[in-house]
Design a protein around this motif. Structure first.
Motif, PDB file in Angstrom:
ATOM      1  N   ARG A 183       0.895  -1.365  -0.162  1.00 53.20           N
ATOM      2  CA  ARG A 183       0.089  -0.043   0.000  1.00 53.20           C
ATOM      3  C   ARG A 183       0.795   1.125   0.035  1.00 53.20           C
ATOM      4  O   ARG A 183       1.861   1.391   0.715  1.00 53.20           O
ATOM      5  CB  ARG A 183      -1.022   0.014   1.332  1.00 53.20           C
ATOM      6  N   PHE A 184       0.530   2.313  -0.865  1.00 53.16           N
ATOM      7  CA  PHE A 184       1.249   3.328  -0.925  1.00 53.16           C
ATOM      8  C   PHE A 184       0.249   4.596  -0.923  1.00 53.16           C
ATOM      9  O   PHE A 184      -1.107   4.694  -1.171  1.00 53.16           O
ATOM     10  CB  PHE A 184       2.072   3.462  -2.184  1.00 53.16           C
ATOM     11  N   GLU A 185       0.802   5.654  -0.563  1.00 55.96           N
ATOM     12  CA  GLU A 185       0.054   7.186  -0.640  1.00 55.96           C
ATOM     13  C   GLU A 185       0.938   8.193  -1.106  1.00 55.96           C
ATOM     14  O   GLU A 185       2.156   8.180  -0.483  1.00 55.96           O
ATOM     15  CB  GLU A 185      -0.377   7.462   0.858  1.00 55.96           C
ATOM     16  N   VAL A 186       0.382   9.414  -1.637  1.00 57.29           N
ATOM     17  CA  VAL A 186       1.064  10.339  -2.216  1.00 57.29           C
ATOM     18  C   VAL A 186       1.175  11.259  -0.815  1.00 57.29           C
ATOM     19  O   VAL A 186       0.335  11.452  -0.288  1.00 57.29           O
ATOM     20  CB  VAL A 186       0.405  11.015  -3.223  1.00 57.29           C
ATOM     21  N   LEU A 187       2.371  11.837  -0.814  1.00 52.00           N
ATOM     22  CA  LEU A 187       2.886  12.660   0.592  1.00 52.00           C
ATOM     23  C   LEU A 187       3.041  14.188  -0.049  1.00 52.00           C
ATOM     24  O   LEU A 187       2.342  14.822   0.938  1.00 52.00           O
ATOM     25  CB  LEU A 187       4.009  12.232   1.084  1.00 52.00           C
ATOM     26  N   THR A 188       3.553  14.476  -0.684  1.00 50.95           N
ATOM     27  CA  THR A 188       4.040  15.968  -1.178  1.00 50.95           C
ATOM     28  C   THR A 188       4.642  16.050  -2.337  1.00 50.95           C
ATOM     29  O   THR A 188       4.854  14.706  -3.144  1.00 50.95           O
ATOM     30  CB  THR A 188       4.764  16.668  -0.064  1.00 50.95           C
ATOM     31  N   THR A 189       4.977  17.120  -2.882  1.00 48.75           N
ATOM     32  CA  THR A 189       5.850  17.271  -4.026  1.00 48.75           C
ATOM     33  C   THR A 189       7.017  18.225  -3.569  1.00 48.75           C
ATOM     34  O   THR A 189       7.072  18.978  -2.699  1.00 48.75           O
ATOM     35  CB  THR A 189       5.064  18.279  -5.130  1.00 48.75           C
ATOM     36  N   GLU A 190       8.134  17.727  -4.083  1.00 55.44           N
ATOM     37  CA  GLU A 190       9.558  18.365  -3.566  1.00 55.44           C
ATOM     38  C   GLU A 190      10.349  18.566  -4.682  1.00 55.44           C
ATOM     39  O   GLU A 190      10.515  17.723  -6.025  1.00 55.44           O
ATOM     40  CB  GLU A 190      10.330  17.283  -2.585  1.00 55.44           C
ATOM     41  N   GLU A 191      11.404  19.487  -4.673  1.00 58.54           N
ATOM     42  CA  GLU A 191      12.448  19.718  -5.590  1.00 58.54           C
ATOM     43  C   GLU A 191      13.466  19.150  -5.006  1.00 58.54           C
ATOM     44  O   GLU A 191      14.060  19.000  -3.906  1.00 58.54           O
ATOM     45  CB  GLU A 191      12.622  21.517  -5.532  1.00 58.54           C
ATOM     46  N   LEU A 192      14.197  18.037  -6.113  1.00 61.89           N
ATOM     47  CA  LEU A 192      15.351  17.331  -5.807  1.00 61.89           C
ATOM     48  C   LEU A 192      16.538  17.826  -6.489  1.00 61.89           C
ATOM     49  O   LEU A 192      16.546  18.158  -7.652  1.00 61.89           O
ATOM     50  CB  LEU A 192      15.015  15.852  -5.909  1.00 61.89           C
ATOM     51  N   SER A 193      17.574  17.798  -5.627  1.00 62.69           N
ATOM     52  CA  SER A 193      19.041  17.886  -6.274  1.00 62.69           C
ATOM     53  C   SER A 193      19.539  16.521  -6.266  1.00 62.69           C
ATOM     54  O   SER A 193      20.027  16.078  -5.413  1.00 62.69           O
ATOM     55  CB  SER A 193      19.842  18.875  -5.372  1.00 62.69           C
ATOM     56  N   LEU A 194      19.682  16.046  -7.513  1.00 62.56           N
ATOM     57  CA  LEU A 194      20.204  14.536  -7.579  1.00 62.56           C
ATOM     58  C   LEU A 194      21.369  14.745  -8.682  1.00 62.56           C
ATOM     59  O   LEU A 194      21.748  15.513  -9.236  1.00 62.56           O
ATOM     60  CB  LEU A 194      19.174  13.719  -8.441  1.00 62.56           C
ATOM     61  N   PRO A 195      22.082  13.611  -8.637  1.00 67.65           N
ATOM     62  CA  PRO A 195      23.147  13.482  -9.530  1.00 67.65           C
ATOM     63  C   PRO A 195      22.680  13.861 -10.934  1.00 67.65           C
ATOM     64  O   PRO A 195      23.662  14.334 -11.763  1.00 67.65           O
ATOM     65  CB  PRO A 195      23.624  12.288  -9.452  1.00 67.65           C
ATOM     66  N   TYR A 196      21.716  13.440 -11.212  1.00 66.56           N
ATOM     67  CA  TYR A 196      21.198  13.643 -12.565  1.00 66.56           C
ATOM     68  C   TYR A 196      20.839  15.086 -12.942  1.00 66.56           C
ATOM     69  O   TYR A 196      20.933  15.726 -14.037  1.00 66.56           O
ATOM     70  CB  TYR A 196      19.726  12.930 -12.884  1.00 66.56           C
ATOM     71  N   GLY A 197      20.640  15.823 -11.805  1.00 63.69           N
ATOM     72  CA  GLY A 197      20.143  17.231 -11.911  1.00 63.69           C
ATOM     73  C   GLY A 197      18.965  17.653 -10.990  1.00 63.69           C
ATOM     74  O   GLY A 197      18.609  17.061 -10.147  1.00 63.69           O
TER      75      GLY A 197
END
Length: 249
Positions: A183-197
Motif C-alpha cells: 500500500r502506498f500514498e502520495v505525501l507531497t511534491t519536492e524539488e530534488l537535487s540529484l546527480p542527474y540534476g
C-alpha cells in the motif's frame, strides 16, 4: 573497490493490485493514459548510505515487437566485508483497457554474504494460478482480479500515479514466492537535487502496519514519472538511498 548496484525493490533495487487498474483508489483524477506512461527507458542510479557511496543501480524497461514487456533490475552492493547481489526479471503484457500490467514470468536471485536465495514464478492468467517453476507446484495465492510481482509493481505504481491516483493498493507475489500486499500514498511534491540534476518529484510513502521500516519513493512527472529516488529506513536509521544518475528514454 568497484561497486555496482541495480535496485530491486525486491524491492526496488530493490519493490497484485487490488485496485482494478490499480485499483488505484477513490481519488482518481484525470491523467495520462497507460500507453503514454509505458515507454522503454534505462535509469541508472547511485546508491548511498549517509555520506558514503557503496553502489550503483539501474532499471531497464524494454518491449519486444510482439508487445511483450520486460523489466530487468540488478544490484551488487559492497560494504566493508559484506556483499549483496540481486537480480530480477519481470516479463508482462500491458492491458490498456484496464490500465494495468499483467505478469507472465518473474525471476529473482540473490547471492552474497549469507544464504543465496532464488525464485522463479510463472503466471497463468487464464487459470488464475502461479506456478513455482523450480518445484513445479502451484502457489497458494488468491488471484481474483489483478496480481503483480515484486519487480513490476513499481512500474504499476508510476502508471497509476501518472493517471492521477493518490492512494494505491496492490496484491503481488514477492521474491519468496509468497502473496503479499503493498500500500502506498502520495505525501507531497519536492524539488530534488540529484546527480542527474534538479527535478521536481512526487513523494510517495509505503504504508505499513508499523513504523519499524519506512520506504519513500519519488517520481518525476517531467521524466514520464520514472522513479528518481528511493530511501529506506529501519528503526529510524537510513539503510540506503538510491538517486538517479542518468536516464535514457
Amino acid at each position: 573497490m568497484k561497486r555496482t548496484v541495480s535496485w530491486l525493490v525486491s524491492s526496488v533495487l530493490l519493490s497484485g493490485l487490488a485496485m482494478n487498474t490499480a485499483v488505484a483508489d477513490s481519488q482518481q483524477k484525470a491523467g495520462q493514459p497507460i500507453e503514454q506512461s509505458m515507454k522503454p527507458y534505462q535509469a541508472d542510479y547511485v546508491i548511498t548510505r549517509g555520506d558514503s557511496e557503496y553502489g550503483e543501480g539501474y532499471r531497464y524497461l524494454e518491449v519486444s515487437p510482439e508487445d511483450e514487456w520486460q523489466l530487468r533490475t540488478k544490484s551488487d552492493i559492497s560494504w566493508f566485508i559484506l556483499s549483496d547481489t540481486r537480480e530480477a526479471r519481470s516479463v508482462f503484457i500491458v492491458d490498456e483497457e484496464n490500465s494495468r500490467l499483467e505478469p507472465r514470468e518473474f525471476i529473482y536471485m540473490r547471492t552474497g554474504t549469507g544464504s543465496d536465495k532464488s525464485f522463479h514464478g510463472e503466471f497463468k492468467p487464464n487459470e488464475k494460478k502461479v506456478r513455482n517453476v523450480d518445484t513445479g507446484r502451484m502457489l497458494g495465492v488468491n488471484w481474483e482480479d489483478a496480481l503483480f510481482d515484486e519487480a513490476n509493481v513499481t512500474e504499476q505504481l508510476r502508471v497509476d500515479l501518472a493517471s492521477g491516483a493518490e492512494t494505491f493498493k496492490y496484491r503481488l507475489v514477492d521474491e519468496k514466492g509468497q502473496e503479499d500486499e503493498y500500500r502506498f500514498e502520495v505525501l507531497t511534491t519536492e524539488e530534488l537535487s540529484l546527480p542527474y540534476g534538479e527535478v521536481e518529484a512526487i513523494k510517495v510513502g509505503r504504508i505499513r502496519d508499523n513504523n519499524r521500516r519506512q520506504t519513500f519513493l519519488w517520481f518525476a512527472p517531467e521524466l514520464n514519472y520514472v522513479m528518481v529516488k528511493m530511501k529506506q529506513f529501519k528503526e529510524g536509521d537510513e539503510q540506503a538511498t538510491m538517486s538517479l544518475k542518468s536516464l535514457s528514454m
